[in-house]
Design an enzyme around this catalytic site. Structure first.
Site, PDB file in Angstrom:
ATOM      1  N   ASP A   1      -6.328  -0.306  -3.711  1.00 55.19           N
ATOM      2  CA  ASP A   1      -5.635   0.954  -3.482  1.00 55.19           C
ATOM      3  C   ASP A   1      -5.213   1.498  -4.849  1.00 55.19           C
ATOM      4  O   ASP A   1      -4.231   1.049  -5.429  1.00 55.19           O
ATOM      5  CB  ASP A   1      -4.426   0.737  -2.569  1.00 55.19           C
ATOM      6  CG  ASP A   1      -3.630   2.023  -2.323  1.00 55.19           C
ATOM      7  OD1 ASP A   1      -3.886   3.029  -3.017  1.00 55.19           O
ATOM      8  OD2 ASP A   1      -2.736   2.009  -1.454  1.00 55.19           O
TER       9      ASP A   1
ATOM     10  N   PHE B   1       2.836  -1.018  -1.202  1.00 51.81           N
ATOM     11  CA  PHE B   1       3.038   0.300  -0.597  1.00 51.81           C
ATOM     12  C   PHE B   1       1.683   0.957  -0.415  1.00 51.81           C
ATOM     13  O   PHE B   1       0.975   1.223  -1.380  1.00 51.81           O
ATOM     14  CB  PHE B   1       3.940   1.215  -1.437  1.00 51.81           C
ATOM     15  CG  PHE B   1       4.183   2.523  -0.732  1.00 51.81           C
ATOM     16  CD1 PHE B   1       5.192   2.643   0.220  1.00 51.81           C
ATOM     17  CD2 PHE B   1       3.364   3.623  -0.958  1.00 51.81           C
ATOM     18  CE1 PHE B   1       5.380   3.831   0.924  1.00 51.81           C
ATOM     19  CE2 PHE B   1       3.550   4.812  -0.258  1.00 51.81           C
ATOM     20  CZ  PHE B   1       4.560   4.914   0.676  1.00 51.81           C
TER      21      PHE B   1
ATOM     22  N   LYS C   1      -3.730  11.203  -4.221  1.00 49.00           N
ATOM     23  CA  LYS C   1      -2.795  11.792  -5.181  1.00 49.00           C
ATOM     24  C   LYS C   1      -3.475  12.672  -6.239  1.00 49.00           C
ATOM     25  O   LYS C   1      -3.804  13.805  -5.939  1.00 49.00           O
ATOM     26  CB  LYS C   1      -1.930  10.695  -5.801  1.00 49.00           C
ATOM     27  CG  LYS C   1      -1.010  10.074  -4.752  1.00 49.00           C
ATOM     28  CD  LYS C   1       0.205   9.369  -5.297  1.00 49.00           C
ATOM     29  CE  LYS C   1       1.191   9.100  -4.170  1.00 49.00           C
ATOM     30  NZ  LYS C   1       1.469   7.716  -3.907  1.00 49.00           N
TER      31      LYS C   1
HETATM   32  C1  LIG Z   1       1.441   7.296  -2.466  1.00 54.66           C
HETATM   33  C2  LIG Z   1       0.649   6.089  -2.119  1.00 54.66           C
HETATM   34  C3  LIG Z   1       0.003   5.965  -0.882  1.00 54.66           C
HETATM   35  C4  LIG Z   1       0.176   6.975   0.224  1.00 54.66           C
HETATM   36  O1  LIG Z   1      -0.265   8.242  -0.098  1.00 54.66           O
HETATM   37  P1  LIG Z   1       0.216   9.504   0.786  1.00 54.66           P
HETATM   38  O2  LIG Z   1      -0.582  10.646   0.255  1.00 54.66           O
HETATM   39  O3  LIG Z   1       1.694   9.659   0.529  1.00 54.66           O
HETATM   40  O4  LIG Z   1      -0.071   9.182   2.210  1.00 54.66           O
HETATM   41  C5  LIG Z   1      -0.781   4.856  -0.667  1.00 54.66           C
HETATM   42  N1  LIG Z   1      -0.929   3.905  -1.608  1.00 54.66           N
HETATM   43  C6  LIG Z   1      -0.319   3.988  -2.811  1.00 54.66           C
HETATM   44  C7  LIG Z   1      -0.536   2.919  -3.821  1.00 54.66           C
HETATM   45  C8  LIG Z   1       0.503   5.071  -3.106  1.00 54.66           C
HETATM   46  O5  LIG Z   1       1.154   5.129  -4.276  1.00 54.66           O
END
Ligand SMILES: *Cc1c(COP(=O)(O)O)cnc(C)c1O
Length: 406
Positions: A231, A146, A260
């Site tokens: 990520d 994700f 985040k």
């Molecule tokens: C939440 C998340 C995203 C996307 O972040 P947004 O601020 O919702 O666009 C990307 N990668 C990971 C691992 C995430 O948990």
């Protein structure tokens, strides 16, 4: 507009359902206040937040020092755009690079934008440094990933709902099974620009790869002149009991993506970090965002990093995570298959026969704990990193009762 009317939870829910797009299926709790690990609904009920806005609220709700910074900066100077310089962005660079040990940063707002930024950097690096023929660069990704919701990012999702009817999809992202180093090795070609993974897959249900996986990715990248993109939008900044989840294996990615919690639970701030030689492929005009690097976000992120260190949130996540995890293990519910995760990112994996996680998260909600199911059969527990032992001692018997329901 009638602003004096007071609404009940049910009325808010009906308004939201009738007026808003149905792109979420929230638990039916209407929050109106938050402080630390606690959330309050419009009827005055109090809940322990065990989701933390998908780990965006690591610092707890409305952290006073971060709120004070936000208010002060909002009154002074919220936005300039990058057409002009501001006096917060350079200090944000300094703070984030010092803390994380990188040479250059590129600020964005949301996680998805930062991921897109990392992909653009990797592609341009492949063409201008590595010498991959134009339009041939591949970035290898993992099944179950994700990384956000843009068209390009969902193009390499393995979740059919995320991508179905949103085509045509962006090419250039071969996918391999997560945690399988042989499959990764086989997917590499002379055109491979980068490998992008989450060190723990949060949205997939807190999937932890086999020990050594990240180290092996590092070695493969080094021996094939490939960039390692991590990520850490969800796992970063203390969530897993280390500053970065990659630190569990002592691995340093070439490109680090944060979001985040970087916004202190208040304001969207994301960033891509890299070495000078990688980041310098980006030239003026190559990439940008009107709000990216705004002084308000920069000031808030600086406060978030300061609080993270001052309040030892990383250490607390490690300690409280261990305590929480160990006591969850002791519950011995017939519905639970096993428990996985690191630090305060914990997934309780239910057995097929348990009837799905939703009935458990709804039962937890009526007893004052907000947790969210991921992928039908996993309950994720990820409270703010400011949680203490006393609060866990209050929550654990409730979780125990719910997991032992028939
Ligand atoms: C939440 C998340 C995203 C996307 O972040 P947004 O601020 O919702 O666009 C990307 N990668 C990971 C691992 C995430 O948990």
């Amino acid at each position: 507009m009638n602003n004096s009317k007071t609404y009940s939870s049910q009325e808010f829910i009906e308004l939201e359902e009738s007026l808003g797009a149905h792109n979420y299926h929230p638990l039916d709790v209407v929050c109106t206040g938050g402080e630390g690990v606690w959330l309050y609904d419009v009827e005055g009920n109090k809940y322990l937040d065990c989701l933390s806005a998908y780990s965006a609220v690591n610092h707890g709700h409305a952290h006073p020092e971060i709120v004070a910074t936000l208010v002060e900066q909002a009154q002074r100077l919220p936005l300039t755009s990058r057409a002009f310089r501001n006096d917060q962005l350079p200090l944000f660079y300094k703070d984030i690079l010092d803390l994380l040990g990188y040479e250059k940063a590129l600020p964005m707002n949301t996680g998805a934008e930062a991921v897109e930024t990392a992909l653009k950097i990797a592609r341009k690096w492949a063409y201008t440094v590595k010498g991959v023929p134009e339009d041939q660069a591949d970035i290898i990704v993992a099944e179950g990933n994700f990384h956000g919701r843009t068209i390009t990012i969902i193009s390499f999702s393995s979740e059919s709902q995320y991508k179905e009817h949103f085509g045509p999809h962006t090419p250039g992202f071969p996918m391999v099974p997560y945690g399988n180093i042989d499959a990764l090795q086989e997917a590499i070609t002379p055109n491979t620009a980068a490998i992008m993974v989450e060190p723990i897959q949060g949205e997939a249900g807190v999937v932890v790869p086999p020990e050594g996986y990240l180290r092996e990715i590092r070695e493969i990248c080094d021996s094939n002149n490939i960039l390692f993109i991590a990520d850490e939008i969800q796992t970063g900044l203390g969530r897993t009991g280390k500053l970065l989840a990659c630190d569990h294996e002592g691995v340093r990615p070439d490109i680090l993506v944060l979001g985040k919690a970087l916004g202190g639970g208040i304001f969207p701030v994301s960033a891509v970090l890299a070495s000078k030689s990688v980041m310098d492929v980006i030239k003026p005009g190559d990439h940008g965002s009107t709000f990216g690097g705004n002084p308000l976000g920069a000031a808030v992120a600086r406060a978030a990093l300061r609080v993270l260190v001052e309040e030892k949130l990383v250490e607390n996540a490690e300690k409280m995570g261990r305590y929480f995890h160990d006591h969850l293990e002791e519950i011995n519910s017939p519905h639970v298959d096993y428990i996985r995760g690191k630090g305060l990112l914990i997934g309780v994996v239910l057995k097929e026969e348990a009837g799905g996680a939703r009935r458990f998260t709804e039962a937890l909600m009526t007893r004052g704990i907000l947790a969210k199911e991921t992928h039908e059969n996993v309950i994720r527990f990820a409270p703010p990193l400011v949680i203490d032992k006393q609060t866990l001692d209050w929550a654990l018997p409730i979780i125990r009762d719910v997991l032992l329901m028939p």
